[in-house]
Design a protein around this motif. Structure first.
Motif, PDB file in Angstrom:
ATOM      1  N   VAL A  56      20.720-113.546  23.299  1.00 49.51           N
ATOM      2  CA  VAL A  56      21.130-112.197  22.919  1.00 49.51           C
ATOM      3  C   VAL A  56      22.019-112.290  21.684  1.00 49.51           C
ATOM      4  O   VAL A  56      22.615-113.331  21.407  1.00 49.51           O
ATOM      5  CB  VAL A  56      21.908-111.482  24.048  1.00 49.51           C
ATOM      6  CG1 VAL A  56      21.031-111.240  25.260  1.00 49.51           C
ATOM      7  CG2 VAL A  56      23.166-112.266  24.437  1.00 49.51           C
ATOM      8  N   SER A  57      22.130-111.192  20.958  1.00 48.20           N
ATOM      9  CA  SER A  57      23.069-111.115  19.849  1.00 48.20           C
ATOM     10  C   SER A  57      24.474-110.912  20.402  1.00 48.20           C
ATOM     11  O   SER A  57      24.664-110.561  21.578  1.00 48.20           O
ATOM     12  CB  SER A  57      22.706-109.950  18.930  1.00 48.20           C
ATOM     13  OG  SER A  57      22.913-108.716  19.602  1.00 48.20           O
ATOM     14  N   ALA A  73      30.394-104.798  28.741  1.00 55.38           N
ATOM     15  CA  ALA A  73      31.071-103.512  28.841  1.00 55.38           C
ATOM     16  C   ALA A  73      30.415-102.577  29.847  1.00 55.38           C
ATOM     17  O   ALA A  73      30.995-101.539  30.192  1.00 55.38           O
ATOM     18  CB  ALA A  73      31.110-102.841  27.466  1.00 55.38           C
ATOM     19  N   ASP A  74      29.235-102.943  30.330  1.00 55.91           N
ATOM     20  CA  ASP A  74      28.482-102.076  31.241  1.00 55.91           C
ATOM     21  C   ASP A  74      28.821-102.405  32.691  1.00 55.91           C
ATOM     22  O   ASP A  74      27.998-102.929  33.448  1.00 55.91           O
ATOM     23  CB  ASP A  74      26.978-102.238  30.976  1.00 55.91           C
ATOM     24  CG  ASP A  74      26.143-101.261  31.789  1.00 55.91           C
ATOM     25  OD1 ASP A  74      26.691-100.240  32.263  1.00 55.91           O
ATOM     26  OD2 ASP A  74      24.938-101.515  31.949  1.00 55.91           O
ATOM     27  N   HIS A  75      30.071-102.114  33.074  1.00 54.36           N
ATOM     28  CA  HIS A  75      30.507-102.303  34.458  1.00 54.36           C
ATOM     29  C   HIS A  75      30.146-103.696  34.976  1.00 54.36           C
ATOM     30  O   HIS A  75      29.449-103.841  35.987  1.00 54.36           O
ATOM     31  CB  HIS A  75      29.886-101.240  35.377  1.00 54.36           C
ATOM     32  CG  HIS A  75      30.236 -99.848  34.981  1.00 54.36           C
ATOM     33  ND1 HIS A  75      29.475 -99.109  34.101  1.00 54.36           N
ATOM     34  CD2 HIS A  75      31.284 -99.052  35.307  1.00 54.36           C
ATOM     35  CE1 HIS A  75      30.026 -97.926  33.925  1.00 54.36           C
ATOM     36  NE2 HIS A  75      31.128 -97.859  34.637  1.00 54.36           N
ATOM     37  N   ALA A  76      30.618-104.715  34.272  1.00 56.04           N
ATOM     38  CA  ALA A  76      30.211-106.088  34.595  1.00 56.04           C
ATOM     39  C   ALA A  76      31.387-106.947  35.036  1.00 56.04           C
ATOM     40  O   ALA A  76      32.559-106.618  34.814  1.00 56.04           O
ATOM     41  CB  ALA A  76      29.536-106.732  33.389  1.00 56.04           C
ATOM     42  N   VAL A  77      31.034-108.053  35.635  1.00 56.85           N
ATOM     43  CA  VAL A  77      31.957-109.146  35.866  1.00 56.85           C
ATOM     44  C   VAL A  77      31.326-110.372  35.212  1.00 56.85           C
ATOM     45  O   VAL A  77      30.114-110.583  35.306  1.00 56.85           O
ATOM     46  CB  VAL A  77      32.228-109.381  37.370  1.00 56.85           C
ATOM     47  CG1 VAL A  77      30.947-109.621  38.143  1.00 56.85           C
ATOM     48  CG2 VAL A  77      33.188-110.548  37.582  1.00 56.85           C
ATOM     49  N   LEU A  78      32.130-111.151  34.501  1.00 60.09           N
ATOM     50  CA  LEU A  78      31.658-112.397  33.894  1.00 60.09           C
ATOM     51  C   LEU A  78      31.812-113.487  34.939  1.00 60.09           C
ATOM     52  O   LEU A  78      32.891-113.648  35.533  1.00 60.09           O
ATOM     53  CB  LEU A  78      32.481-112.703  32.646  1.00 60.09           C
ATOM     54  CG  LEU A  78      32.097-113.846  31.697  1.00 60.09           C
ATOM     55  CD1 LEU A  78      32.440-115.208  32.259  1.00 60.09           C
ATOM     56  CD2 LEU A  78      30.644-113.789  31.294  1.00 60.09           C
ATOM     57  N   ALA A  79      30.759-114.255  35.186  1.00 59.29           N
ATOM     58  CA  ALA A  79      30.801-115.269  36.232  1.00 59.29           C
ATOM     59  C   ALA A  79      30.374-116.626  35.715  1.00 59.29           C
ATOM     60  O   ALA A  79      29.462-116.734  34.885  1.00 59.29           O
ATOM     61  CB  ALA A  79      29.917-114.862  37.412  1.00 59.29           C
ATOM     62  N   ASN A  96      27.109-105.181  37.412  1.00 58.89           N
ATOM     63  CA  ASN A  96      26.333-106.293  36.898  1.00 58.89           C
ATOM     64  C   ASN A  96      27.157-107.572  36.909  1.00 58.89           C
ATOM     65  O   ASN A  96      28.381-107.548  36.803  1.00 58.89           O
ATOM     66  CB  ASN A  96      25.879-106.017  35.464  1.00 58.89           C
ATOM     67  CG  ASN A  96      24.982-104.796  35.381  1.00 58.89           C
ATOM     68  OD1 ASN A  96      24.108-104.600  36.211  1.00 58.89           O
ATOM     69  ND2 ASN A  96      25.210-103.966  34.369  1.00 58.89           N
ATOM     70  N   ILE A  97      26.468-108.702  36.992  1.00 61.42           N
ATOM     71  CA  ILE A  97      27.095-110.016  36.850  1.00 61.42           C
ATOM     72  C   ILE A  97      26.486-110.649  35.610  1.00 61.42           C
ATOM     73  O   ILE A  97      25.255-110.687  35.463  1.00 61.42           O
ATOM     74  CB  ILE A  97      26.861-110.909  38.089  1.00 61.42           C
ATOM     75  CG1 ILE A  97      27.516-110.288  39.338  1.00 61.42           C
ATOM     76  CG2 ILE A  97      27.434-112.303  37.846  1.00 61.42           C
ATOM     77  CD1 ILE A  97      26.625-109.383  40.117  1.00 61.42           C
ATOM     78  N   VAL A  98      27.324-111.092  34.688  1.00 66.15           N
ATOM     79  CA  VAL A  98      26.879-111.641  33.419  1.00 66.15           C
ATOM     80  C   VAL A  98      27.232-113.120  33.356  1.00 66.15           C
ATOM     81  O   VAL A  98      28.368-113.511  33.641  1.00 66.15           O
ATOM     82  CB  VAL A  98      27.520-110.890  32.236  1.00 66.15           C
ATOM     83  CG1 VAL A  98      27.256-111.611  30.920  1.00 66.15           C
ATOM     84  CG2 VAL A  98      27.007-109.455  32.175  1.00 66.15           C
ATOM     85  N   TYR A  99      26.250-113.934  32.970  1.00 64.23           N
ATOM     86  CA  TYR A  99      26.485-115.356  32.725  1.00 64.23           C
ATOM     87  C   TYR A  99      26.118-115.680  31.289  1.00 64.23           C
ATOM     88  O   TYR A  99      25.010-115.399  30.833  1.00 64.23           O
ATOM     89  CB  TYR A  99      25.658-116.234  33.671  1.00 64.23           C
ATOM     90  CG  TYR A  99      25.705-117.706  33.269  1.00 64.23           C
ATOM     91  CD1 TYR A  99      26.832-118.469  33.534  1.00 64.23           C
ATOM     92  CD2 TYR A  99      24.644-118.300  32.579  1.00 64.23           C
ATOM     93  CE1 TYR A  99      26.894-119.801  33.125  1.00 64.23           C
ATOM     94  CE2 TYR A  99      24.703-119.620  32.172  1.00 64.23           C
ATOM     95  CZ  TYR A  99      25.830-120.365  32.457  1.00 64.23           C
ATOM     96  OH  TYR A  99      25.909-121.680  32.044  1.00 64.23           O
ATOM     97  N   MET A 100      27.062-116.281  30.572  1.00 65.50           N
ATOM     98  CA  MET A 100      26.815-116.739  29.207  1.00 65.50           C
ATOM     99  C   MET A 100      27.104-118.239  29.161  1.00 65.50           C
ATOM    100  O   MET A 100      28.219-118.680  29.444  1.00 65.50           O
ATOM    101  CB  MET A 100      27.712-115.999  28.209  1.00 65.50           C
ATOM    102  CG  MET A 100      27.697-116.587  26.796  1.00 65.50           C
ATOM    103  SD  MET A 100      26.072-116.513  26.004  1.00 65.50           S
ATOM    104  CE  MET A 100      26.086-114.845  25.344  1.00 65.50           C
ATOM    105  N   GLY A 101      26.113-119.013  28.824  1.00 62.72           N
ATOM    106  CA  GLY A 101      26.281-120.460  28.765  1.00 62.72           C
ATOM    107  C   GLY A 101      24.929-121.144  28.877  1.00 62.72           C
ATOM    108  O   GLY A 101      23.892-120.492  29.064  1.00 62.72           O
ATOM    109  N   LEU A 104      21.317-113.388  32.876  1.00 63.80           N
ATOM    110  CA  LEU A 104      21.438-114.728  32.315  1.00 63.80           C
ATOM    111  C   LEU A 104      21.104-114.614  30.833  1.00 63.80           C
ATOM    112  O   LEU A 104      19.961-114.384  30.468  1.00 63.80           O
ATOM    113  CB  LEU A 104      20.484-115.687  33.030  1.00 63.80           C
ATOM    114  CG  LEU A 104      20.656-115.765  34.562  1.00 63.80           C
ATOM    115  CD1 LEU A 104      19.601-116.672  35.173  1.00 63.80           C
ATOM    116  CD2 LEU A 104      22.054-116.245  34.935  1.00 63.80           C
ATOM    117  N   LEU A 105      22.096-114.781  29.977  1.00 65.20           N
ATOM    118  CA  LEU A 105      21.959-114.360  28.589  1.00 65.20           C
ATOM    119  C   LEU A 105      21.390-115.405  27.642  1.00 65.20           C
ATOM    120  O   LEU A 105      20.758-115.060  26.656  1.00 65.20           O
ATOM    121  CB  LEU A 105      23.322-113.901  28.049  1.00 65.20           C
ATOM    122  CG  LEU A 105      24.038-112.803  28.832  1.00 65.20           C
ATOM    123  CD1 LEU A 105      25.234-112.305  28.033  1.00 65.20           C
ATOM    124  CD2 LEU A 105      23.113-111.660  29.182  1.00 65.20           C
ATOM    125  N   SER A 106      21.621-116.680  27.910  1.00 63.40           N
ATOM    126  CA  SER A 106      21.340-117.707  26.896  1.00 63.40           C
ATOM    127  C   SER A 106      19.865-118.086  26.845  1.00 63.40           C
ATOM    128  O   SER A 106      19.081-117.783  27.758  1.00 63.40           O
ATOM    129  CB  SER A 106      22.181-118.946  27.174  1.00 63.40           C
ATOM    130  OG  SER A 106      23.551-118.615  27.195  1.00 63.40           O
TER     131      SER A 106
END
Length: 366
Positions: free
Chosen positions: A254-255, A264-270, A196-201, A226-228
């Motif tokens: 998201v909380s 934590a689920d096999h991700a990269v933060l991008a 997964n690719i995670v974006y927070m912002g 895309l979390l925000s």
């Protein structure tokens, strides 16, 4: 020695960047204060903020930072005879003060991108835009302090480049929250090839989320989270750019626990930002043992060091190549280990001690 710590920027609904910085630094300062011979009083503007301060904290209730009383805050605080007042922002009124003062400017991002936070009242948003049309109002504000604090060496250099203040600048860095503490006790440690690719912002234009969305066309079988929170209009814009077959999930907020679980689920933060004030999600990912793909920006290098693969933020193919490179076990482990070592230098305890050192130095000058 009496320190008044301005805790009025702590939000009682959910933390934004300033709120989290205030709350985390407040707790660390409280922990370290007695050993430094400092008595701390926290300024609050609503009762709920007290619940988010350390247990047993001494508090003083005053007006909100957006109140018409704010320009006169110093005169009101004089009655309580603090030795030093620290604010994690710059709004606190300084007229007639009889105490030492540390004001904080986190970065200069709003001089380049003037859209104010949406949670501010309309009149304040107008004032915000006018304030950032020129460096002059900020120079006047910061020069009214004794010391200016900021959160990064990058910001300190930017202040010097535009001669933003005559006052000494001390770096009191941000530090990541411990997302690992929010995972279930039986949760597996982050690991394995990123899936997964995670974006927070936020989704402001300079955040350039468009490149991440376009890169997903080159990463079949993976999902971009895309979390925000996002407006319906902005969501439609990005959905319209999503390549056919690409998997993009809009979480619309998201909380912290959900954020930790997705990383934590096999991700990269991008992050493919074209500009940035700090980059706290990068720090949080590294502290959790999650690799990062990020724009080649000075501030990102300061925050992530060797714990990221850096890319041209305008090149979706470069982003996709960097994500795929982390499928290699040796490369992924190298980046994670280097990132963990780098981010370990940033702790709230260290930042609190830096602030208290500055407080003691100011008190000695009095």
């Amino acid at each position: 020695m009496r320190l008044f710590f301005d805790a009025r920027y702590i939000r009682t609904d959910f933390h934004d960047g300033i709120s989290r910085y205030s709350a985390e630094l407040a707790e660390a300062v409280q922990d370290a204060a007695s050993a430094s011979g400092v008595e701390v009083t926290f300024l609050v503007s609503e009762p709920g903020q007290i619940d988010l301060l350390p247990s047993g904290a001494t508090t003083l209730g005053i007006h909100r930072p957006t109140s018409w009383r704010e320009p006169f805050t110093a005169r009101m605080l004089n009655r309580f005879a603090p030795d030093v007042v620290f604010s994690p922002m710059q709004t606190i009124g300084t007229m007639g003060r009889r105490f030492r003062l540390i004001l904080t400017l986190h970065d200069t991002i709003y001089y380049r991108h003037r859209t104010p936070p949406r949670n501010l009242p309309a009149a304040v948003r107008v004032g915000w835009r006018l304030f950032h049309l020129s460096y002059v109002p900020q120079r006047v504000t910061l020069n009214a302090a004794d010391i200016v604090a900021t959160v990064s060496e990058t910001s300190k250099r930017q202040f010097a480049a535009v001669r933003l203040t005559k006052r000494p600048v001390v770096v009191v860095p941000n530090a990541p929250q411990r997302l690992a503490d929010l995972l279930p006790a039986d949760a597996e440690e982050p690991g394995g090839a990123p899936w997964n690719i995670v974006y927070m912002g936020s989704f402001m234009g300079y955040k350039n989320v468009e490149t991440l969305v376009r890169a997903m066309g080159l990463l079949p079988g993976r999902t971009l989270h895309l979390l925000s929170r996002i407006t319906p209009e902005r969501r439609r814009e990005l959905a319209g750019l999503t390549p056919a077959g690409a998997q993009v999930v809009f979480h619309n907020g998201v909380s912290d626990a959900e954020y930790a679980a997705l990383l934590a689920d096999h991700a990269v933060l991008a992050s493919t930002s074209l500009d940035e004030g700090y980059g706290l999600p990068l720090a949080e990912a590294l502290a959790l043992g999650v690799p990062v793909v990020a724009s080649d920006l000075d501030i990102f290098h300061e925050v992530a060091g060797p714990g990221a693969r850096y890319v041209d933020p305008q090149d979706p193919a470069a982003v996709a190549d960097a994500v795929r490179a982390l499928d290699d076990d040796a490369e992924r482990c190298r980046v994670i280990d280097a990132g963990a070592a780098h981010i370990a230098r940033f702790t709230w305890a260290t930042s609190a001690q830096t602030l208290l050192d500055a407080v003691r130095e100011l008190a000695r000058r009095a």
